[in-house]
Design an enzyme around this catalytic site. Structure first.
Site, short mmCIF file in Angstrom:
data_model
loop_
_atom_site.label_atom_id
_atom_site.label_comp_id
_atom_site.label_asym_id
_atom_site.label_seq_id
_atom_site.Cartn_x
_atom_site.Cartn_y
_atom_site.Cartn_z
CG ASP A 1 1.26 2.79 -8.04
OD1 ASP A 1 0.19 2.00 -7.88
OD2 ASP A 1 1.29 3.85 -8.68
CG PHE A 2 -2.22 -1.48 -6.47
CD1 PHE A 2 -2.93 -0.53 -7.48
CD2 PHE A 2 -2.80 -1.38 -5.16
CE1 PHE A 2 -4.10 -0.09 -7.30
CE2 PHE A 2 -4.21 -0.67 -4.88
CZ PHE A 2 -4.73 0.08 -5.98
CG HIS B 1 -15.18 -1.49 -5.01
ND1 HIS B 1 -16.06 -1.27 -4.24
CD2 HIS B 1 -14.16 -1.15 -4.25
CE1 HIS B 1 -15.87 -0.75 -3.02
NE2 HIS B 1 -14.62 -0.60 -3.18
CG ASP C 1 -2.37 0.65 0.61
OD1 ASP C 1 -2.29 1.78 0.35
OD2 ASP C 1 -3.37 0.11 1.25
#
Length: 326
Positions: free
Chosen positions: A218-219, A236, A191
């Protein structure tokens, strides 16, 4: 219809009850409006009127017209209780959540999120430069996860898992719950930096710190290697192209035989009552995200080079979708 029209009044009553710690003041023996007012430096008459409204909503009870007592519903807002929803109530009534919803008609007209119009920046960019607001948001997500984590863990097969990354996992409540279920599991949270201190503190509190690592990153760029990647309420937040990018990064970092577990609300057949369609509007006003049906998830997985292997319903409203490399 009148109840629907005035529904936002209830949101602000609940938020105010949380902010003024009404549950704490009424638990366990109750208190008069004057006593609550004195403890919080409030106007006594306004406090009585507020507690009267709380009683009408089932948030308090009053048998003698003077002393208010806590109800089971209000207990969910107690400070420090492990199952407390207080932080979620505080977030639900804040401007960062409230203002974009006020622009819902414009979101429908344009199909665009309203965070920039109301907050001045995309929601997560807005949070990134406001640590206090980011803290409220993280605490709210932690509160929501706490109750869900065990229900989701009940439907997750951990027997072959050795390493797992909670992608966008904030304070790590989800991965820590799984680590407590499987004492051989090594867990990580990926995260942004602001979540690190809470995640490490939580791991230490639960005595899993020796098997836990917080990874700042950072994903959208890279996900740590593991044999299980967890995405709880991550996809989502994003449009389909962004979701595919996140999933591809997870797929590329899986060990052989690894899997991706996606925990999300699922939109059912049109007209089915429930939270998912309303949450979908929430994502539309706040971000570029959306809630999805199983078929929509399946198409997302296919674009990312994944196959949907299983869908498991939990005791909550959230389901777990398991995807594996195609």
């Amino acid at each position: 219809m009148l109840q629907m029209i005035t529904g936002y009044w209830v949101t602000q009553v609940v938020r105010t009850a949380a902010e003024l710690r009404i549950a704490d003041h009424l638990y366990p023996a109750g208190a008069t409006a004057a006593e609550v007012a004195d403890a919080e430096s409030l106007d006594p008459q306004a406090t009585f009127r507020f507690l009267r409204a709380c009683a009408s909503l089932g948030l308090a009870s009053c048998q003698d017209g003077d002393r208010f007592t806590v109800t089971p519903l209000l207990k969910t807002l107690r400070t420090g209780h492990p199952d407390s929803l207080r932080d979620l109530a505080l977030y639900g009534g804040t401007a960062s959540h409230w203002a974009p919803w006020g622009n819902l008609p414009e979101a429908i007209r344009t199909g665009a999120p309203q965070a920039v119009a109301t907050l001045g920046a995309p929601f997560f960019d807005w949070l990134a430069v406001r640590p206090d607001d980011a803290g409220v948001f993280t605490a709210a997500m932690t509160a929501m996860t706490h109750g869900l984590a065990h229900q989701l863990a009940d439907v997750i097969d951990l027997k072959d898992a050795r390493t797992a990354v909670d992608v966008g996992g904030a304070s790590g409540n989800f991965i820590h719950t799984l680590m407590l279920r499987n004492t051989e599991l090594t867990g990580m949270v990926l995260d942004l930096p602001h979540a690190g201190a809470d995640a490490v503190a939580s791991a230490e509190r639960l005595n899993v710190a020796d098997r836990f690592t917080f990874v700042s990153g950072d994903f959208f760029e890279k996900v740590p290697t593991a044999d299980m990647h967890l995405l709880k309420f991550v996809l989502h937040d994003w449009d389909d192209d962004s979701g595919v990018r996140i999933l591809r990064n997870c797929r590329d970092s899986l060990t052989p035989g690894g899997r991706i577990l996606v925990a999300e609300l699922i939109v059912d057949q049109l007209g089915t009552p429930g939270l998912p369609p309303l949450m979908d509007l929430n994502m539309m006003t706040l971000s570029t995200g959306r809630e999805r049906s199983v078929d929509e998830f399946q198409r997302l997985f296919q674009r990312a080079g994944l196959n949907l292997a299983k869908v498991s319903s939990s005791a909550s409203l959230v389901s777990v979708l398991e995807a594996v490399p195609a």
